[in-house]
Motif scaffolding. Structure first.
Motif, PDB file in Angstrom:
ATOM      1  N   ALA A  61       5.203 -29.351  44.388  1.00 49.10           N
ATOM      2  CA  ALA A  61       4.031 -29.338  45.272  1.00 49.10           C
ATOM      3  C   ALA A  61       3.133 -28.147  44.961  1.00 49.10           C
ATOM      4  CB  ALA A  61       4.479 -29.303  46.728  1.00 49.10           C
ATOM      5  N   LEU A  62       3.740 -27.003  44.659  1.00 49.61           N
ATOM      6  CA  LEU A  62       2.950 -25.813  44.334  1.00 49.61           C
ATOM      7  C   LEU A  62       2.201 -26.006  43.015  1.00 49.61           C
ATOM      8  CD1 LEU A  62       2.044 -22.933  44.828  1.00 49.61           C
ATOM      9  CD2 LEU A  62       4.207 -22.125  43.855  1.00 49.61           C
ATOM     10  N   VAL A  63       2.879 -26.554  42.016  1.00 46.48           N
ATOM     11  CA  VAL A  63       2.221 -26.785  40.720  1.00 46.48           C
ATOM     12  C   VAL A  63       1.082 -27.787  40.882  1.00 46.48           C
ATOM     13  CG1 VAL A  63       2.532 -27.648  38.372  1.00 46.48           C
ATOM     14  CG2 VAL A  63       4.278 -26.195  39.401  1.00 46.48           C
ATOM     15  N   GLU A  64       1.328 -28.856  41.642  1.00 42.46           N
ATOM     16  CA  GLU A  64       0.271 -29.841  41.877  1.00 42.46           C
ATOM     17  C   GLU A  64      -0.938 -29.196  42.542  1.00 42.46           C
ATOM     18  OE1 GLU A  64       1.644 -33.191  44.069  1.00 42.46           O
ATOM     19  OE2 GLU A  64       3.239 -33.667  42.651  1.00 42.46           O
ATOM     20  N   HIS A  65      -0.687 -28.335  43.507  1.00 41.60           N
ATOM     21  CA  HIS A  65      -1.789 -27.680  44.203  1.00 41.60           C
ATOM     22  C   HIS A  65      -2.573 -26.789  43.238  1.00 41.60           C
ATOM     23  CE1 HIS A  65      -3.947 -25.871  47.601  1.00 41.60           C
ATOM     24  NE2 HIS A  65      -3.825 -24.738  46.938  1.00 41.60           N
ATOM     25  N   CYS A  66      -1.875 -26.042  42.405  1.00 42.36           N
ATOM     26  CA  CYS A  66      -2.559 -25.152  41.458  1.00 42.36           C
ATOM     27  C   CYS A  66      -3.359 -25.946  40.437  1.00 42.36           C
ATOM     28  CB  CYS A  66      -1.538 -24.246  40.765  1.00 42.36           C
ATOM     29  SG  CYS A  66      -0.757 -23.030  41.861  1.00 42.36           S
ATOM     30  N   ILE A  67      -2.793 -27.057  39.947  1.00 37.99           N
ATOM     31  CA  ILE A  67      -3.532 -27.911  39.013  1.00 37.99           C
ATOM     32  C   ILE A  67      -4.757 -28.504  39.691  1.00 37.99           C
ATOM     33  CG2 ILE A  67      -3.447 -30.078  37.714  1.00 37.99           C
ATOM     34  CD1 ILE A  67      -0.537 -29.485  37.082  1.00 37.99           C
ATOM     35  N   GLY A  68      -4.558 -29.032  40.905  1.00 35.56           N
ATOM     36  CA  GLY A  68      -5.673 -29.629  41.632  1.00 35.56           C
ATOM     37  C   GLY A  68      -6.782 -28.634  41.905  1.00 35.56           C
ATOM     38  N   THR A  69      -6.404 -27.406  42.241  1.00 36.22           N
ATOM     39  CA  THR A  69      -7.405 -26.358  42.468  1.00 36.22           C
ATOM     40  C   THR A  69      -8.226 -26.118  41.214  1.00 36.22           C
ATOM     41  OG1 THR A  69      -6.022 -25.257  44.114  1.00 36.22           O
ATOM     42  CG2 THR A  69      -7.715 -23.933  43.057  1.00 36.22           C
ATOM     43  N   LEU A  70      -7.552 -25.989  40.087  1.00 37.24           N
ATOM     44  CA  LEU A  70      -8.253 -25.709  38.838  1.00 37.24           C
ATOM     45  C   LEU A  70      -9.181 -26.856  38.464  1.00 37.24           C
ATOM     46  CD1 LEU A  70      -8.694 -23.832  36.485  1.00 37.24           C
ATOM     47  CD2 LEU A  70      -6.648 -24.757  35.404  1.00 37.24           C
ATOM     48  N   LEU A  71      -8.707 -28.092  38.593  1.00 39.02           N
ATOM     49  CA  LEU A  71      -9.536 -29.247  38.241  1.00 39.02           C
ATOM     50  C   LEU A  71     -10.749 -29.351  39.156  1.00 39.02           C
ATOM     51  CD1 LEU A  71      -6.830 -31.955  37.499  1.00 39.02           C
ATOM     52  CD2 LEU A  71      -8.372 -30.896  35.860  1.00 39.02           C
ATOM     53  N   ARG A  72     -10.519 -29.189  40.445  1.00 36.10           N
ATOM     54  CA  ARG A  72     -11.607 -29.375  41.410  1.00 36.10           C
ATOM     55  C   ARG A  72     -12.677 -28.296  41.257  1.00 36.10           C
ATOM     56  NH1 ARG A  72     -11.019 -30.868  47.723  1.00 36.10           N
ATOM     57  NH2 ARG A  72     -10.146 -32.668  46.688  1.00 36.10           N
ATOM     58  N   GLU A  73     -12.261 -27.046  41.169  1.00 39.09           N
ATOM     59  CA  GLU A  73     -13.242 -25.974  41.073  1.00 39.09           C
ATOM     60  C   GLU A  73     -13.930 -25.959  39.707  1.00 39.09           C
ATOM     61  OE1 GLU A  73     -14.141 -24.002  43.693  1.00 39.09           O
ATOM     62  OE2 GLU A  73     -12.895 -25.489  44.705  1.00 39.09           O
ATOM     63  N   ALA A  74     -13.188 -26.304  38.658  1.00 35.65           N
ATOM     64  CA  ALA A  74     -13.801 -26.338  37.331  1.00 35.65           C
ATOM     65  C   ALA A  74     -14.859 -27.425  37.251  1.00 35.65           C
ATOM     66  CB  ALA A  74     -12.732 -26.563  36.261  1.00 35.65           C
ATOM     67  N   GLU A  75     -14.609 -28.538  37.919  1.00 29.65           N
ATOM     68  CA  GLU A  75     -15.599 -29.624  37.921  1.00 29.65           C
ATOM     69  C   GLU A  75     -16.920 -29.168  38.520  1.00 29.65           C
ATOM     70  OE1 GLU A  75     -17.592 -32.527  40.448  1.00 29.65           O
ATOM     71  OE2 GLU A  75     -15.564 -32.098  41.151  1.00 29.65           O
ATOM     72  N   ARG A  76     -16.852 -28.306  39.519  1.00 27.53           N
ATOM     73  CA  ARG A  76     -18.060 -27.815  40.174  1.00 27.53           C
ATOM     74  C   ARG A  76     -18.710 -26.671  39.407  1.00 27.53           C
ATOM     75  NH1 ARG A  76     -16.618 -25.205  45.009  1.00 27.53           N
ATOM     76  NH2 ARG A  76     -18.849 -25.067  45.403  1.00 27.53           N
ATOM     77  N   LEU A  77     -17.902 -25.831  38.783  1.00 27.91           N
ATOM     78  CA  LEU A  77     -18.419 -24.536  38.346  1.00 27.91           C
ATOM     79  C   LEU A  77     -18.377 -24.291  36.849  1.00 27.91           C
ATOM     80  CD1 LEU A  77     -16.648 -22.470  41.147  1.00 27.91           C
ATOM     81  CD2 LEU A  77     -19.033 -23.199  41.116  1.00 27.91           C
ATOM     82  N   VAL A  78     -17.599 -25.091  36.117  1.00 26.89           N
ATOM     83  CA  VAL A  78     -17.431 -24.835  34.681  1.00 26.89           C
ATOM     84  C   VAL A  78     -18.285 -25.817  33.884  1.00 26.89           C
ATOM     85  CG1 VAL A  78     -15.803 -24.756  32.758  1.00 26.89           C
ATOM     86  CG2 VAL A  78     -15.114 -23.937  35.016  1.00 26.89           C
ATOM     87  N   ALA A  98      17.468 -29.691  45.598  1.00 22.71           N
ATOM     88  CA  ALA A  98      16.360 -30.655  45.580  1.00 22.71           C
ATOM     89  C   ALA A  98      15.142 -30.103  46.306  1.00 22.71           C
ATOM     90  CB  ALA A  98      16.806 -31.977  46.205  1.00 22.71           C
ATOM     91  N   ALA A  99      15.370 -29.332  47.389  1.00 23.46           N
ATOM     92  CA  ALA A  99      14.247 -28.752  48.121  1.00 23.46           C
ATOM     93  C   ALA A  99      13.460 -27.780  47.252  1.00 23.46           C
ATOM     94  CB  ALA A  99      14.756 -28.045  49.377  1.00 23.46           C
ATOM     95  N   ASP A 100      14.146 -27.093  46.335  1.00 21.88           N
ATOM     96  CA  ASP A 100      13.446 -26.191  45.416  1.00 21.88           C
ATOM     97  C   ASP A 100      12.520 -26.971  44.487  1.00 21.88           C
ATOM     98  OD1 ASP A 100      14.904 -24.019  46.462  1.00 21.88           O
ATOM     99  OD2 ASP A 100      16.549 -24.367  45.056  1.00 21.88           O
ATOM    100  N   ILE A 101      12.995 -28.117  43.997  1.00 24.71           N
ATOM    101  CA  ILE A 101      12.173 -28.962  43.120  1.00 24.71           C
ATOM    102  C   ILE A 101      10.958 -29.481  43.884  1.00 24.71           C
ATOM    103  CG2 ILE A 101      12.125 -31.014  41.668  1.00 24.71           C
ATOM    104  CD1 ILE A 101      13.974 -28.885  40.557  1.00 24.71           C
ATOM    105  N   THR A 102      11.190 -29.931  45.120  1.00 25.59           N
ATOM    106  CA  THR A 102      10.083 -30.464  45.928  1.00 25.59           C
ATOM    107  C   THR A 102       9.019 -29.397  46.165  1.00 25.59           C
ATOM    108  OG1 THR A 102      11.595 -32.009  47.028  1.00 25.59           O
ATOM    109  CG2 THR A 102       9.491 -31.539  48.119  1.00 25.59           C
ATOM    110  N   TRP A 103       9.465 -28.203  46.537  1.00 26.52           N
ATOM    111  CA  TRP A 103       8.520 -27.107  46.773  1.00 26.52           C
ATOM    112  C   TRP A 103       7.780 -26.735  45.491  1.00 26.52           C
ATOM    113  CZ3 TRP A 103       9.066 -22.229  44.435  1.00 26.52           C
ATOM    114  CH2 TRP A 103       8.119 -21.278  44.830  1.00 26.52           C
TER     115      TRP A 103
END
Length: 773
Positions: free
Chosen positions: A673-690, A665-670
């Motif tokens: 969280a990593l996928v969410e962070h990568c998605i959030g990064t792409l959405l946030r930076e694309a909103e500013r720069l794309v 379960a800890a592997d799923i949680t990690w």
């Protein structure tokens, strides 16, 4: 742009940090909504947020929606709504709540003296209503920050607000204590204030659902369960019957009869067929399904998201849309530009890995002059994914092939992890897993995988590569690379079958059994974000990539870096992954198993029971996210959320124990969280720069220059915007000021004042007004 303040931009992120599940509220209403295609509409699936935390990247999307208010989805939170205009009585009932449930610091006022008290549920439970009092609990919501539709003023928090009060600090209540309070408070309400009728004194309808009179049987039945039928006046009884008949016709007869016979008046006339006779005589007009739904909602009914409310829509859903082809070609309207968010920091728990991933992470960071742990993690994942290729699979037959991109500025140390991966592969004698460092053509890519079907391609200047292959005028052999990468990504669990050519001798068909192509590309920010302009984000072209953006382009230097030779335990760990699970047959010996035409039987990495539960939750969340953001470019990213989570979790399990991997379960949680962070990064930076067009790109570019400077004189800004004509420059300056994204002021300077441009920060950037706390 709009003059309405964005309460979501002002408060959404802090509320999420405090533990609340927030939802977007349509401007000027109390109704959850979403902004797509340039306009607001009701958000039918908002109740899903009652059962899960709000994701940071959801707030990043909602904060851009003009005039967006903030609602709180109840479940973990409980609201005591005192809908009474008698000031003394409202205060008396609030004091009763304090004595029975605890003294909450959070009191919200919309239309005084009405008030709402906020508590925390020990465990979620269903709400209930005894008009004019209501217990808002699981499956409901209340508005926290917005403009009240009746008063035209923001909701007020005269004591502490939710922004200042974490969820954990609210008094805890349970269902029994809340029910006891509701019973006691009801006794204080005078008879003339109570509403025994389902129609009398009802507020003006705020129903935002389907206006078509047609409904569906399941939805009407669910709503009727919430409508009392105790001694109702005859006219109200008839109104409900007419609404049922208008909604579903004769199909509703048995529902009407069952509902009618709940009344204590049933049978008092001495005739048992009164409801049947009345049904036959009903000639409905001006009522329909909406009346039933609205009356039920007034009593706490929350439609199950799985229900279809509109009967006409239910019928049409079974038929192909007459304009399906045209709709598929319509581009999603660009969302409004938002103020710059806070830096997107890498949560430290994402770096807490073990096994081979940790060994590589330690090696890459300790040997670097400019350590970049997050980029090293991205390189480690792709390295392990490639070497584990064709050896392991998830229970749903996903493989370890991953595409990832590391982004950092020049001189920030982005290349070091790539060099470490290369050295580690050679030291382990696994150089056959290493592909070329440039993808020259699609034929070259496929030839490489024919030689060894599990390979890691580490590509420098990946942003420039993307600009080339995604360009509408790209040479055919370059454009074909992107197409092949897309096909390879989805062919990891089956044979990849290439194109057929007329001359089979000169150009034979390429067939690769279960290819595992992993890509780790590194790039500076500029070329990467500009490569995404023109629709690459919306059409899903980049959705397969995990984006690792460093949160520090220039980290503290390591003045005594470790030696670049890979440590023996890392070398041994990589060799162990390449050997696979002892005793498991892959369809041949290890050498044959890596022939491109060899049949493969990958080892299924089992999941612990709690891991299965966690993964099921991730899949539900992925579906929720897709439904919640239907019609936006974000759905392309959410479509890969569960898939990438499962892949990363399996890689973590293989990294920890390649001989006997079990996903925990800890592997799923990690991984999630990593996928969410990568998605959030792409959405946030694309909103500013794309940008989707040149005009929008120029607006964003000028705005970013001002934001970076913080404050800049007109003369300096003109010098930095020489890529624009004078006319374009003046129009953009005026548009940014009118849109309240930039402030223009005069500053004394010698004999002549100087014009100064300053980037506005939240909340001024979204309307220039601070909401009342």
């Amino acid at each position: 742009m709009t003059d309405a303040p964005s309460f979501m931009a002002d408060y959404g992120e802090r509320l999420v940090d405090n533990g609340y599940s927030v939802i977007p509220i349509m401007p000027g209403t109390k109704v959850p909504g979403r902004f797509t295609g340039g306009e607001w509409s009701p958000y039918p699936d908002w109740t899903r947020h009652c059962d899960r935390p709000t994701k940071p990247f959801e707030v990043d999307i909602w904060r851009r929606w003009p005039g967006c208010g903030v609602g709180i989805a109840t479940g973990a939170v409980v609201g005591i709504d005192i809908d009474i205009l008698d000031g003394a009585l409202a205060i008396q009932i609030a004091e009763l709540a304090t004595s029975m449930l605890g003294d909450t610091p959070c009191l919200r006022i919309g239309r005084a003296p009405k008030r709402l008290l906020v508590y925390r549920a020990a465990t979620p439970f269903a709400g209930r209503k005894r008009h004019p009092l209501e217990l808002l609990a699981r499956g409901q919501q209340f508005v926290a920050y917005a403009v009240h539709p009746d008063t035209g003023r923001p909701y007020e928090w005269p004591e502490d607000s939710l922004v200042e009060t974490p969820l954990s600090r609210l008094p805890v209540v349970d269902e029994a204590s809340c029910a006891a309070f509701l019973d006691a408070a009801w006794q204080l309400v005078p008879d003339e204030v109570r509403v025994n009728s389902i129609l009398a004194d009802a507020p003006t309808s705020t129903w935002r659902g389907p206006s078509d009179p047609k409904g569906t049987r399941d939805a009407i039945a669910a709503a009727l369960a919430w409508l009392p039928n105790d001694d109702l006046p005859g006219n109200e009884w008839i109104t409900v019957g007419a609404a049922i008949k208008a909604a579903i016709g004769e199909e509703g007869r048995d529902l009407w009869l069952d509902w009618s016979r709940r009344s204590g008046k049933s049978g008092q006339s001495g005739r048992s067929d009164t409801p049947e006779r009345r049904w036959a005589s009903l000639r409905p007009h001006s009522v329909g399904a909406g009346k039933i739904y609205w009356l039920a909602e007034q009593r706490g009914w929350v439609p199950d998201p799985a229900l279809t409310l509109n009967g006409t829509a239910a019928e049409q859903a079974t038929q192909p849309h007459p304009a399906a082809g045209l709709l598929a070609k319509v581009a999603v309207a660009p969302l409004p530009i938002a103020p710059p968010p806070k830096p997107y920091r890498v949560p430290p728990e994402l770096l807490q890995v073990d096994g081979t991933l940790k060994l590589f992470l330690d090696y890459a960071t300790s040997s670097a002059v400019s350590p970049q742990p997050f980029l090293s993690l991205g390189a480690a994942i792709c390295l392990v994914g490639a070497i584990a290729g064709r050896r392991y699979r998830t229970p749903t037959d996903l493989r370890s092939n991953l595409y990832a991109i590391g982004i950092a500025d020049s001189g920030g140390g982005k290349d070091h992890a790539r060099r470490c991966a290369k050295r580690a592969i050679y030291a382990a004698g696994l150089d056959r897993y290493l592909g070329g460092e440039d993808l020259a053509s699609s034929a070259g890519l496929l030839t490489s995988l024919q030689r060894h079907p599990a390979r890691l391609f580490q590509v420098d200047e990946f942003g420039q590569f993307l600009k080339l292959v995604l360009n509408a005028r790209a040479p055919a052999h370059k454009a074909a690379i992107w197409s092949e990468l897309t096909k390879l990504y989805t062919s990891a669990a089956e044979p990849y079958i290439g194109a057929e050519y007329a001359d089979q001798k000169a150009r034979p068909r390429v067939t690769i059994e279960q290819p595992c192509a992993c890509i780790w590309g590194v790039t500076v920010p500029g070329p990467f974000w500009s490569a995404l302009e023109g629709g690459a984000l919306a059409d899903g072209s980049i959705a397969r990539f995990l984006v690792f953006l460093t949160d520090d382009d220039y980290p503290e230097r390591n003045e005594a870096p470790a030696h670049m030779d890979p440590p023996p335990d890392l070398v041994a760990a990589l060799q162990g992954i390449a050997r696979g699970v002892p005793g498991h047959s892959h369809g041949g010996n290890i050498a044959n198993a890596m022939e491109s035409s060899a049949p493969i039987h990958a080892y299924t990495v089992p999941m612990a029971r709690d891991a299965e539960t966690a993964m099921a939750r991730v899949r539900r969340e992925a579906t929720d996210l897709l439904r919640s953001h239907r019609g936006t470019h974000a759905t392309a990213l959410f479509g890969r959320y569960a898939e990438n989570t499962a892949k990363l979790a399996m890689i973590a399990a293989v990294s920890r124990d390649p001989a006997r991997p079990i996903t925990q379960a800890a592997d799923i949680t990690w991984a999630s969280a990593l996928v969410e962070h990568c998605i959030g990064t792409l959405l946030r930076e694309a909103e500013r720069l794309v940008s989707d067009n040149d005009t929008e790109a120029n607006h964003k570019r000028v705005l970013e220059i001002i934001r970076t400077a913080g404050e800049i004189s007109r003369n300096a800004l003109v010098r930095k915007t020489q890529f624009l004509s004078k006319r374009e420059r003046e129009e953009i300056f005026d548009a940014l000021v009118e849109g309240e994204l930039v402030a223009r002021s005069m500053k004394p300077s010698g004999t002549k004042p100087t014009t100064i441009f300053t980037a506005r920060s939240t909340p001024e950037a979204t309307g220039g007004k601070e909401a009342s706390p």
